[in-house]
Scaffold this motif. Structure first.
Motif, PDB file in Angstrom:
ATOM      1  N   PRO A 248       0.826  -1.214   0.000  1.00 24.17           N
ATOM      2  CA  PRO A 248       0.000   0.000   0.000  1.00 24.17           C
ATOM      3  C   PRO A 248       0.862   1.267   0.000  1.00 24.17           C
ATOM      4  N   ASP A 249       0.218   2.421   0.009  1.00 22.18           N
ATOM      5  CA  ASP A 249       0.934   3.684   0.124  1.00 22.18           C
ATOM      6  C   ASP A 249       1.663   3.745   1.464  1.00 22.18           C
TER       7      ASP A 249
ATOM      8  N   PRO B  27       1.880   5.695   4.140  1.00 24.15           N
ATOM      9  CA  PRO B  27       1.231   5.864   5.449  1.00 24.15           C
ATOM     10  C   PRO B  27       0.527   4.604   5.947  1.00 24.15           C
ATOM     11  N   GLN B  28       0.197   3.704   5.030  1.00 21.81           N
ATOM     12  CA  GLN B  28      -0.523   2.487   5.417  1.00 21.81           C
ATOM     13  C   GLN B  28       0.400   1.286   5.601  1.00 21.81           C
ATOM     14  N   TRP B  29       1.718   1.533   5.506  1.00 18.05           N
ATOM     15  CA  TRP B  29       2.669   0.441   5.688  1.00 18.05           C
ATOM     16  C   TRP B  29       2.903   0.200   7.183  1.00 18.05           C
ATOM     17  N   THR B  30       1.847  -0.196   7.858  1.00 19.31           N
ATOM     18  CA  THR B  30       1.923  -0.536   9.274  1.00 19.31           C
ATOM     19  C   THR B  30       0.709  -1.405   9.600  1.00 19.31           C
TER      20      THR B  30
ATOM     21  N   LYS C 190      -2.986  -2.424  11.409  1.00 19.90           N
ATOM     22  CA  LYS C 190      -4.281  -1.743  11.404  1.00 19.90           C
ATOM     23  C   LYS C 190      -4.474  -0.831  12.615  1.00 19.90           C
TER      24      LYS C 190
ATOM     25  N   GLY D 204      -3.244   2.529  11.874  1.00 22.81           N
ATOM     26  CA  GLY D 204      -3.764   3.168  10.673  1.00 22.81           C
ATOM     27  C   GLY D 204      -3.335   2.518   9.378  1.00 22.81           C
ATOM     28  N   GLY D 205      -2.761   1.319   9.463  1.00 26.37           N
ATOM     29  CA  GLY D 205      -2.297   0.631   8.272  1.00 26.37           C
ATOM     30  C   GLY D 205      -3.247  -0.450   7.797  1.00 26.37           C
ATOM     31  N   VAL D 206      -2.737  -1.308   6.918  1.00 28.35           N
ATOM     32  CA  VAL D 206      -3.582  -2.342   6.314  1.00 28.35           C
ATOM     33  C   VAL D 206      -3.202  -3.755   6.760  1.00 28.35           C
TER      34      VAL D 206
ATOM     35  N   ARG E 286       8.989  -2.323   5.397  1.00 31.33           N
ATOM     36  CA  ARG E 286       8.846  -1.072   4.639  1.00 31.33           C
ATOM     37  C   ARG E 286      10.193  -0.367   4.501  1.00 31.33           C
TER      38      ARG E 286
END
Length: 214
Positions: free
Chosen positions: A166-167, A169-172, A174, A177-179, A198
């Motif tokens: 993912p982008d 900011p979402q490389w973490t 859930k 705030g990630g996926v 990441r």
């Protein structure tokens, strides 16, 4: 009387020496005969692990021989600190007809719940992840150890991911705030691993041409 005692001590010492010499020779022979096979088994195990990280790729080079030194104190590559290595380690390249088709990069997530988590991240030439494996950790059994493939398939969720997927900011996980999924009762461990993967992708993006050409 004193000479008699001295002769007795010398005699006993010689006897002990005669007993010790054969034992020492036997130990030396055992070490010599076993060190070769042990080293070969270690080499085969390492080669199998590297090949597993690119199980769907074809290559015509020797992975263990086509390696690059990554020195955390050197400026040979940009932003080596992203890998958080504590000592000089090696990256291993796959080649097909002389062209690099992928690379396996080591890294350490230093913020695991119980300390360092050592990783190998296999990246295809286009920047997509082929596979990730945890090679060393001290995370809690039944909780944080789900980062290990034999315990859980969680680590497989990174395959085919990239910096754009993912982008950033979402490389973490859930919860942050990630996926990516975290573990029930253990968020620190998966977050540390996810964010370090990441970082490895970022290191690869910054050094892609140099990693391929050296």
């Amino acid at each position: 009387m004193k000479n008699k005692i001295t002769r007795s001590i010398v005699k006993n010492s010689l006897a002990l020496l005669m007993l010790a010499l054969p034992a020492g020779l036997i130990l030396a022979l055992v070490y010599t005969s076993s060190s070769g096979p042990i080293a070969e088994q270690q080499r085969l195990a390492q080669e199998a692990l590297l090949a597993e990280l690119f199980s769907d790729a074809s290559y015509d080079n020797n992975l263990l021989e086509d390696r690059l030194s990554l020195d955390p104190q050197s400026d040979n590559f940009s932003n080596t600190e992203l890998l958080a290595l504590r000592e000089t380690s090696f990256a291993y390249r796959l080649r097909q007809r002389g062209q690099m088709s992928g690379i396996i990069i080591p890294a350490i997530a230093r913020d695991g719940y119980n300390g360092d988590i050592a990783l190998l991240v296999a990246i295809r030439r286009n920047g997509e992840i082929s596979a990730v494996r945890v090679t060393r950790h001290r995370e809690t059994p039944g909780l944080g150890d789900k980062i290990e493939l034999p315990v859980s398939d969680w680590i497989l969720g990174f395959e085919s991911r990239s910096l754009e997927n993912p982008d950033s900011p979402q490389w973490t996980v859930k919860d942050a705030g990630g996926v990516f999924e975290q573990f029930t009762g253990a968020t620190i461990t998966p977050r540390a691993v996810t964010e370090k993967i990441r970082d490895v992708l970022q290191f690869y993006a910054l050094n892609q041409d140099q990693l391929a050409d050296l």
